[in-house]
Design a protein around this motif. Structure first.
Motif, PDB file in Angstrom:
ATOM      1  N   LEU A  60       0.838  -1.207   0.000  1.00 10.22           N
ATOM      2  CA  LEU A  60       0.000   0.000   0.000  1.00 10.22           C
ATOM      3  C   LEU A  60       0.871   1.254   0.000  1.00 10.22           C
ATOM      4  O   LEU A  60       0.623   2.202  -0.757  1.00 10.22           O
ATOM      5  N   LEU A  61       1.920   1.221   0.837  1.00  7.85           N
ATOM      6  CA  LEU A  61       2.844   2.363   0.887  1.00  7.85           C
ATOM      7  C   LEU A  61       3.472   2.570  -0.492  1.00  7.85           C
ATOM      8  O   LEU A  61       3.535   3.700  -1.005  1.00  7.85           O
ATOM      9  N   ALA A  62       3.912   1.460  -1.103  1.00  4.17           N
ATOM     10  CA  ALA A  62       4.524   1.564  -2.430  1.00  4.17           C
ATOM     11  C   ALA A  62       3.524   2.140  -3.425  1.00  4.17           C
ATOM     12  O   ALA A  62       3.864   3.000  -4.247  1.00  4.17           O
ATOM     13  N   GLY A  63       2.261   1.685  -3.330  1.00  3.50           N
ATOM     14  CA  GLY A  63       1.229   2.180  -4.236  1.00  3.50           C
ATOM     15  C   GLY A  63       1.003   3.666  -4.068  1.00  3.50           C
ATOM     16  O   GLY A  63       0.871   4.411  -5.043  1.00  3.50           O
ATOM     17  N   LEU A  64       0.996   4.128  -2.795  1.00  5.19           N
ATOM     18  CA  LEU A  64       0.806   5.566  -2.536  1.00  5.19           C
ATOM     19  C   LEU A  64       1.962   6.369  -3.122  1.00  5.19           C
ATOM     20  O   LEU A  64       1.754   7.402  -3.766  1.00  5.19           O
ATOM     21  N   LEU A  65       3.198   5.883  -2.900  1.00  2.00           N
ATOM     22  CA  LEU A  65       4.361   6.573  -3.446  1.00  2.00           C
ATOM     23  C   LEU A  65       4.266   6.655  -4.963  1.00  2.00           C
ATOM     24  O   LEU A  65       4.578   7.673  -5.575  1.00  2.00           O
ATOM     25  N   PHE A  66       3.817   5.541  -5.557  1.00  4.23           N
ATOM     26  CA  PHE A  66       3.665   5.487  -7.012  1.00  4.23           C
ATOM     27  C   PHE A  66       2.696   6.576  -7.474  1.00  4.23           C
ATOM     28  O   PHE A  66       2.968   7.312  -8.424  1.00  4.23           O
ATOM     29  N   ALA A  67       1.573   6.696  -6.747  1.00  2.00           N
ATOM     30  CA  ALA A  67       0.570   7.704  -7.114  1.00  2.00           C
ATOM     31  C   ALA A  67       1.136   9.113  -6.964  1.00  2.00           C
ATOM     32  O   ALA A  67       0.901   9.988  -7.802  1.00  2.00           O
ATOM     33  N   VAL A  68       1.918   9.334  -5.885  1.00  2.00           N
ATOM     34  CA  VAL A  68       2.535  10.652  -5.678  1.00  2.00           C
ATOM     35  C   VAL A  68       3.453  10.978  -6.856  1.00  2.00           C
ATOM     36  O   VAL A  68       3.413  12.085  -7.416  1.00  2.00           O
ATOM     37  N   GLY A  69       4.263  10.000  -7.242  1.00  2.00           N
ATOM     38  CA  GLY A  69       5.185  10.210  -8.361  1.00  2.00           C
ATOM     39  C   GLY A  69       4.449  10.513  -9.646  1.00  2.00           C
ATOM     40  O   GLY A  69       4.779  11.459 -10.368  1.00  2.00           O
ATOM     41  N   LEU A  70       3.402   9.725  -9.915  1.00  2.00           N
ATOM     42  CA  LEU A  70       2.638   9.917 -11.151  1.00  2.00           C
ATOM     43  C   LEU A  70       1.997  11.301 -11.171  1.00  2.00           C
ATOM     44  O   LEU A  70       2.034  12.012 -12.183  1.00  2.00           O
ATOM     45  N   ALA A  71       1.424  11.690 -10.008  1.00  2.00           N
ATOM     46  CA  ALA A  71       0.810  13.022  -9.926  1.00  2.00           C
ATOM     47  C   ALA A  71       1.848  14.099 -10.205  1.00  2.00           C
ATOM     48  O   ALA A  71       1.585  15.072 -10.917  1.00  2.00           O
ATOM     49  N   GLY A  72       3.053  13.904  -9.658  1.00  2.00           N
ATOM     50  CA  GLY A  72       4.116  14.874  -9.879  1.00  2.00           C
ATOM     51  C   GLY A  72       4.470  15.011 -11.348  1.00  2.00           C
ATOM     52  O   GLY A  72       4.621  16.113 -11.868  1.00  2.00           O
ATOM     53  N   VAL A  73       4.569  13.874 -12.031  1.00  2.00           N
ATOM     54  CA  VAL A  73       4.915  13.902 -13.460  1.00  2.00           C
ATOM     55  C   VAL A  73       3.837  14.657 -14.242  1.00  2.00           C
ATOM     56  O   VAL A  73       4.125  15.439 -15.147  1.00  2.00           O
ATOM     57  N   LEU A  74       2.567  14.428 -13.848  1.00  2.00           N
ATOM     58  CA  LEU A  74       1.472  15.031 -14.603  1.00  2.00           C
ATOM     59  C   LEU A  74       1.309  16.519 -14.293  1.00  2.00           C
ATOM     60  O   LEU A  74       0.944  17.302 -15.173  1.00  2.00           O
ATOM     61  N   VAL A  75       1.577  16.919 -13.037  1.00  2.00           N
ATOM     62  CA  VAL A  75       1.233  18.273 -12.611  1.00  2.00           C
ATOM     63  C   VAL A  75       2.401  19.246 -12.739  1.00  2.00           C
ATOM     64  O   VAL A  75       2.241  20.377 -13.163  1.00  2.00           O
ATOM     65  N   ARG A  76       3.601  18.791 -12.392  1.00  2.00           N
ATOM     66  CA  ARG A  76       4.758  19.684 -12.362  1.00  2.00           C
ATOM     67  C   ARG A  76       5.126  20.188 -13.756  1.00  2.00           C
ATOM     68  O   ARG A  76       5.072  19.423 -14.731  1.00  2.00           O
TER      69      ARG A  76
END
Lengths: 102, 478
Positions: A11-27
């Protein structure tokens, strides 16, 4: 000593993955995009370690080392490209790099 | 490592060695010709060693790599394509300023990565092969660093490919967490036996599918294709379109053979939708383009859609049909992008449709070969593309997949329109094309490579039996 349940790790890995993906899309700053990519790769690496621990096999950690190594190579090429882009466009804004359309 | 394992691995070892030799040679003497010679020698040595390795095949080298007839066949395909790209690159970079030797080194590295991909039976090796291929490609796509579009394409490819690799890795991690192995064969067996969390496994397979679909540029993961194809130097575009997709197709084929056609209907429906969308999106968007590299990029999306049809509708024919279609596709893509690189001038690439106006009157030989390549892409009889499409349709009729077949037929007609648009502009009277768009000098090696490819395509279109026998022995022998 009680160990961390596998699903919590995943679950932690999944959350980190989502954070990373959001960063790629938003930044918009290309350096932050590269950092977000690192987070995505490393979240997968964490998931491998967690999975390896469940089966008590070294395979998960071996793949972890593979991923860290590959991510370093990737960033080396990425930063070289960013440097060239900065030299020519004088900006790190990802939106500036959009000469091609259609 | 036993002797047999060493012999089986020798094709991959030799290509890796060639990359090191090219790199070392560049530090002593920088020369475009020398680097090309060493690269070709490396590819030739690997191709010869394939025959050596075939004597001991099939050999499992550690759990990671399996050298069997399928792997050997695809290795041969990948190495030949790599050598052709090196020949095309020689003429292309000769005309341009800047260092050239690194191109060959990166090309050999990328080919090595593709070689690992086609021979792998384990997700860890798949990851290493994929990244070796992809990271070399980032540098190759952004190789002409004085050209902003090339840099932009390199960065875009880097960001998007890393995202897709992360999806693939996360999927594999979940599968490993659930199944406890990363070997293809064991994973398929365990999934068949059941007794694990279905949703997790299905989700993980979907994540892996995203990673594979990105490399193959199937809709909806095709967005990167036109930009990367346009921005990359033309020989590199040829490599991305052929080797990188071909290697991924080999992985898909290996998984398909392991699963043995026992794919659930829901997955089949999803794949059919992806195939139909890829065909329509690729062909319809190609109609709107004026840039030849972008037209070919969209056409390659459509072609991968056709290839997927061969997987879905092929039944027992699928491995054969896929491999034949892939070879026809690789040869023609190499030819078309190779042509763009051969007739590009010093200042810029000949990529606009108007650069091709009147090409037939200026350079009849190149225009004729280009027309033959485009006809093969469109699937006109007497070319390899026709046999590929015929295979596809025959297999589809056998399975009664009428919706898919209907889409293939409609899309073939759509495709014909924009291929003929390029051909028509070549035969039109010369308009005032921008000077410097098309080269005056002839790249001898590149033109010879293209002529050989065109002969190959027509030969395969007229006498396909030889290749079909070879494919059968390769894909059915596993």
């Amino acid at each position: 000593m009680t160990s961390v349940p596998m699903d919590h790790g995943l679950l932690l890995a999944g959350l980190l993955f989502a954070v990373g993906l959001a960063g790629v899309l938003v930044r918009r700053n290309i350096l932050y995009v590269l950092m977000s990519l690192e987070i995505m790769m490393n979240s997968a690496a964490l998931a491998f370690v967690v999975a390896g621990a469940r089966w008590s096999q070294p395979d998960g950690q071996i793949v972890f080392i593979f991923i860290v190594t590959v991510a370093a190579a990737e960033v080396a090429v990425g930063l070289a490209l960013v440097y060239q882009m900065f030299k020519r466009m004088k900006t790190l804004d990802a939106d500036a790099a959009s000469l091609m359309r259609g | 490592m036993t002797e047999a394992q060493f012999v089986a691995l020798s094709p991959l070892i030799l290509v890796g060695l060639a990359a090191l030799v090219v790199m070392l040679a560049a530090s002593f003497k920088r020369s475009n010709g020398l680097a090309l010679g060493l690269t070709l020698a490396g590819f030739a040595a690997s191709l010869v060693s394939l025959a050596w390795a075939a004597k001991v095949a099939p050999v499992q080298v550690t759990p990671l790599i399996l050298i069997d007839r399928l792997a050997l066949f695809y290795l041969g395909l990948v190495f030949l394509t790599g050598a052709a790209v090196a020949l095309l690159g020689h003429g292309y970079f000769e005309k341009r300023a800047g260092y050239r030797d690194e191109f060959y080194m990166l090309l050999l590295m990328a080919t090595l990565g593709a070689g690992v991909l086609v021979a792998t039976t384990h997700f860890a090796a798949l990851f290493i092969g994929l990244e070796l291929l992809t990271i070399s490609l980032y540098a190759l796509v952004g190789y002409t660093r004085t050209e902003p579009r090339s840099l932009e394409a390199g960065l875009k490819y880097l960001v998007l490919a890393t995202v897709s690799t992360s999806f693939l890795l996360f999927g594999v991690a979940l599968l490993y967490a659930e199944l406890g192995t990363m070997e293809f064969g064991k994973m398929v067996d365990l999934i068949r036996q059941g007794g694990h969390r279905e949703t997790l496994v299905n989700g993980a397979i979907a994540l892996v599918g995203i990673g594979i679909g990105f490399k193959l540029a199937l809709v909806p993961l095709h967005m990167w294709t036109p930009d990367v194809y346009e921005g990359a130097p033309a020989p590199v575009t040829a490599f991305v379109a052929t080797v990188s997709k071909g290697a991924m197709t080999a992985v898909l084929l290996r998984l398909y053979l392991l699963v043995g056609g026992a794919i659930p209907d829901s997955v089949m429906t999803l794949l059919s939708v992806i195939a139909i969308l890829s065909m329509f999106v690729g062909n319809l968007l190609a109609l709107l383009q004026d840039n030849v590299k972008r037209i070919l990029a969209y056409s390659s999306i459509a072609h991968l859609g056709y290839l997927l049809v061969a997987f879905i509708a092929g039944g027992n024919f699928a491995p054969e049909a896929v491999t034949y279609y892939l070879i026809a596709y690789m040869a023609t893509s190499l030819g078309t992008f190779g042509m763009v690189s051969v007739i590009s001038g010093r200042e810029r690439e000949a990529e606009e449709l108007r650069d091709y106006a009147g090409l037939f009157w200026r350079r009849p030989f190149e225009a004729g070969v280009f027309a033959a390549m485009l006809m093969s892409l469109a699937g006109i009889p007497l070319t390899a593309g026709f046999i590929g499409k015929f295979y596809l349709l025959a297999a589809g009729v056998d399975m009664g997949a009428w919706v898919l077949l209907g889409s293939v037929v409609i899309n073939s007609a759509l495709g014909l329109f924009y291929y003929l648009r390029i051909v028509a502009s070549m035969y039109a009277a010369e308009t005032s094309a921008k000077p410097g768009a098309a080269a005056r000098e002839v790249a001898l090696l590149g033109s010879a490579t293209l002529a050989a490819l065109a002969l190959c395509l027509i030969w395969l279109g007229v006498f396909p039996a030889g290749l079909i026998t070879l494919i059968r022995s390769a894909v059915l022998g596993v």
